[in-house]
Write a protein that holds these residues in place. Structure first.
Motif, PDB file in Angstrom:
ATOM      1  N   GLN A   1       0.995  -1.140  -0.009  1.00 48.24           N
ATOM      2  CA  GLN A   1      -0.045  -0.110   0.086  1.00 48.24           C
ATOM      3  C   GLN A   1       0.773   1.287   0.189  1.00 48.24           C
ATOM      4  OE1 GLN A   1      -3.419   0.339  -0.138  1.00 48.24           O
ATOM      5  NE2 GLN A   1      -3.845  -1.848  -0.251  1.00 48.24           N
ATOM      6  N   VAL A   2       0.311   2.267  -0.629  1.00 45.42           N
ATOM      7  CA  VAL A   2       0.911   3.589  -0.705  1.00 45.42           C
ATOM      8  C   VAL A   2       0.193   4.713  -0.203  1.00 45.42           C
ATOM      9  CG1 VAL A   2       2.246   5.448  -2.370  1.00 45.42           C
ATOM     10  CG2 VAL A   2       2.673   2.751  -2.569  1.00 45.42           C
ATOM     11  N   GLN A   3       0.306   5.573   0.607  1.00 43.79           N
ATOM     12  CA  GLN A   3      -0.233   6.580   1.138  1.00 43.79           C
ATOM     13  C   GLN A   3       0.076   7.839   0.610  1.00 43.79           C
ATOM     14  OE1 GLN A   3       1.142   4.260   3.792  1.00 43.79           O
ATOM     15  NE2 GLN A   3      -0.698   2.925   3.211  1.00 43.79           N
ATOM     16  N   LEU A   4      -0.774   8.867   0.167  1.00 43.53           N
ATOM     17  CA  LEU A   4      -0.558  10.007  -0.550  1.00 43.53           C
ATOM     18  C   LEU A   4      -1.179  10.994   0.174  1.00 43.53           C
ATOM     19  CD1 LEU A   4      -0.816   8.593  -4.434  1.00 43.53           C
ATOM     20  CD2 LEU A   4       1.322   9.073  -3.066  1.00 43.53           C
ATOM     21  N   VAL A   5      -0.381  12.135   0.472  1.00 38.56           N
ATOM     22  CA  VAL A   5      -0.928  13.025   0.913  1.00 38.56           C
ATOM     23  C   VAL A   5      -0.804  14.442   0.175  1.00 38.56           C
ATOM     24  CG1 VAL A   5      -1.113  14.702   2.989  1.00 38.56           C
ATOM     25  CG2 VAL A   5      -1.063  11.990   3.174  1.00 38.56           C
ATOM     26  N   GLU A   6      -1.663  15.118  -0.225  1.00 40.19           N
ATOM     27  CA  GLU A   6      -1.406  16.311  -1.052  1.00 40.19           C
ATOM     28  C   GLU A   6      -1.444  17.625  -0.185  1.00 40.19           C
ATOM     29  OE1 GLU A   6      -4.120  13.720  -3.818  1.00 40.19           O
ATOM     30  OE2 GLU A   6      -3.956  14.366  -1.695  1.00 40.19           O
ATOM     31  N   SER A   7      -0.657  18.737  -0.518  1.00 39.99           N
ATOM     32  CA  SER A   7      -0.745  19.945   0.064  1.00 39.99           C
ATOM     33  C   SER A   7      -0.402  21.065  -1.008  1.00 39.99           C
ATOM     34  CB  SER A   7       0.004  19.995   1.402  1.00 39.99           C
ATOM     35  OG  SER A   7       1.427  19.757   0.944  1.00 39.99           O
ATOM     36  N   GLY A   8      -0.804  22.240  -0.602  1.00 40.32           N
ATOM     37  CA  GLY A   8      -0.475  23.332  -1.350  1.00 40.32           C
ATOM     38  C   GLY A   8      -1.527  24.145  -2.238  1.00 40.32           C
ATOM     39  N   GLY A   9      -2.634  23.692  -2.027  1.00 43.06           N
ATOM     40  CA  GLY A   9      -3.855  24.190  -2.766  1.00 43.06           C
ATOM     41  C   GLY A   9      -4.327  25.315  -2.148  1.00 43.06           C
ATOM     42  N   GLY A  10      -5.120  26.269  -2.981  1.00 44.46           N
ATOM     43  CA  GLY A  10      -5.536  27.434  -2.398  1.00 44.46           C
ATOM     44  C   GLY A  10      -6.158  28.375  -3.467  1.00 44.46           C
ATOM     45  N   SER A  11      -6.486  29.564  -3.048  1.00 48.14           N
ATOM     46  CA  SER A  11      -7.055  30.215  -4.352  1.00 48.14           C
ATOM     47  C   SER A  11      -6.104  31.323  -4.715  1.00 48.14           C
ATOM     48  CB  SER A  11      -8.194  31.179  -3.431  1.00 48.14           C
ATOM     49  OG  SER A  11      -9.115  30.470  -3.138  1.00 48.14           O
ATOM     50  N   VAL A  12      -6.198  31.700  -6.076  1.00 52.16           N
ATOM     51  CA  VAL A  12      -5.294  32.560  -6.674  1.00 52.16           C
ATOM     52  C   VAL A  12      -5.901  33.323  -7.693  1.00 52.16           C
ATOM     53  CG1 VAL A  12      -4.599  30.934  -8.303  1.00 52.16           C
ATOM     54  CG2 VAL A  12      -2.778  32.705  -7.531  1.00 52.16           C
ATOM     55  N   GLN A  13      -5.358  34.491  -8.318  1.00 54.16           N
ATOM     56  CA  GLN A  13      -6.001  35.288  -9.188  1.00 54.16           C
ATOM     57  C   GLN A  13      -5.417  34.742 -10.450  1.00 54.16           C
ATOM     58  OE1 GLN A  13      -5.213  39.273  -8.224  1.00 54.16           O
ATOM     59  NE2 GLN A  13      -6.895  39.430  -7.079  1.00 54.16           N
ATOM     60  N   PRO A  14      -6.258  34.926 -11.486  1.00 58.12           N
ATOM     61  CA  PRO A  14      -5.810  34.509 -13.014  1.00 58.12           C
ATOM     62  C   PRO A  14      -4.123  35.257 -13.191  1.00 58.12           C
ATOM     63  CG  PRO A  14      -7.725  34.911 -13.145  1.00 58.12           C
ATOM     64  CD  PRO A  14      -7.150  35.467 -11.646  1.00 58.12           C
ATOM     65  N   GLY A  15      -3.421  34.200 -13.727  1.00 58.01           N
ATOM     66  CA  GLY A  15      -1.929  34.562 -13.806  1.00 58.01           C
ATOM     67  C   GLY A  15      -1.119  34.318 -12.917  1.00 58.01           C
ATOM     68  N   GLY A  16      -1.672  33.859 -11.582  1.00 60.05           N
ATOM     69  CA  GLY A  16      -0.852  33.508 -10.343  1.00 60.05           C
ATOM     70  C   GLY A  16      -0.187  32.286 -10.531  1.00 60.05           C
ATOM     71  N   SER A  17       0.462  31.984  -9.349  1.00 62.06           N
ATOM     72  CA  SER A  17       1.339  30.703  -9.121  1.00 62.06           C
ATOM     73  C   SER A  17       0.882  29.905  -7.865  1.00 62.06           C
ATOM     74  CB  SER A  17       2.756  30.865  -9.298  1.00 62.06           C
ATOM     75  OG  SER A  17       3.350  31.365 -10.586  1.00 62.06           O
ATOM     76  N   LEU A  18       0.930  28.638  -7.994  1.00 56.66           N
ATOM     77  CA  LEU A  18       0.875  27.705  -6.852  1.00 56.66           C
ATOM     78  C   LEU A  18       1.866  26.634  -6.882  1.00 56.66           C
ATOM     79  CD1 LEU A  18      -3.156  27.456  -6.351  1.00 56.66           C
ATOM     80  CD2 LEU A  18      -1.384  28.511  -4.853  1.00 56.66           C
ATOM     81  N   ARG A  19       2.052  25.958  -5.774  1.00 55.33           N
ATOM     82  CA  ARG A  19       3.081  24.794  -5.814  1.00 55.33           C
ATOM     83  C   ARG A  19       2.362  23.875  -4.893  1.00 55.33           C
ATOM     84  NH1 ARG A  19       8.716  23.401  -3.115  1.00 55.33           N
ATOM     85  NH2 ARG A  19       9.709  22.119  -4.769  1.00 55.33           N
ATOM     86  N   LEU A  20       1.812  22.590  -5.702  1.00 54.36           N
ATOM     87  CA  LEU A  20       1.416  21.547  -5.019  1.00 54.36           C
ATOM     88  C   LEU A  20       2.614  20.613  -4.507  1.00 54.36           C
ATOM     89  CD1 LEU A  20      -1.706  20.948  -7.242  1.00 54.36           C
ATOM     90  CD2 LEU A  20      -1.477  22.510  -5.402  1.00 54.36           C
ATOM     91  N   SER A  21       2.234  19.976  -3.374  1.00 59.39           N
ATOM     92  CA  SER A  21       3.222  18.940  -2.856  1.00 59.39           C
ATOM     93  C   SER A  21       2.392  17.570  -2.807  1.00 59.39           C
ATOM     94  CB  SER A  21       4.062  19.214  -1.753  1.00 59.39           C
ATOM     95  OG  SER A  21       4.712  20.344  -1.855  1.00 59.39           O
ATOM     96  N   CYS A  22       3.233  16.353  -2.785  1.00 55.52           N
ATOM     97  CA  CYS A  22       2.406  15.175  -2.557  1.00 55.52           C
ATOM     98  C   CYS A  22       3.515  14.255  -1.738  1.00 55.52           C
ATOM     99  CB  CYS A  22       2.015  14.382  -3.890  1.00 55.52           C
ATOM    100  SG  CYS A  22       1.463  12.758  -3.628  1.00 55.52           S
TER     101      CYS A  22
END
Length: 123
Positions: A1-22
């Motif tokens: 079994q592999v467990q996966l946990v995401e983070s880094g989401g959110g709200s951003v304006q068009p043209g903005g940036s986000l970095r997701l992690s798993c």
């Protein structure tokens, strides 16, 4: 079994940036393939970007040139750097993993899934 946990989401304006992690844990196979998948409200889950341990990468056409996927094997962590975000990028982003071969962006081929992290792109 592999467990996966995401983070880094959110709200951003068009043209903005986000970095997701798993963060992956558990019995991680040596031939692991991992990817990011997106599901917008009322739509099917679709592949965004995926990578294998040999460095093969696939991107959806809609994100090429704007998103970058990377895998830190030492930390067992998958990343997705998202730049120049557009409103159509809104949705739940899921991290997934599998060990078998095949097209990296094939949603149905993935065995293990995280709970998802919400990304909202809106002005």
């Amino acid at each position: 079994q592999v467990q996966l946990v995401e983070s880094g989401g959110g709200s951003v304006q068009p043209g903005g940036s986000l970095r997701l992690s798993c963060a992956a844990s558990g019995s991680i196979p040596s031939s692991i393939r991992m990817g990011w998948f997106r599901q917008a409200p009322g739509k099917e889950r679709e592949g965004v970007a995926a990578i294998d341990i040999w460095g093969t990468i696939n991107y959806a056409d809609s994100v090429k040139g704007r998103f970058t996927i990377s895998l830190d094997n030492a930390k067992n962590t998958l990343y997705l750097q998202m730049n120049s975000l557009k409103p159509e990028g809104t949705g739940m982003y899921y991290c997934a993993a599998r060990s078998g071969p095949g097209y990296l962006l094939d949603v149905d081929s993935y065995t293990f899934w995280g709970q998802g992290t919400q990304v909202t792109v809106s002005s």
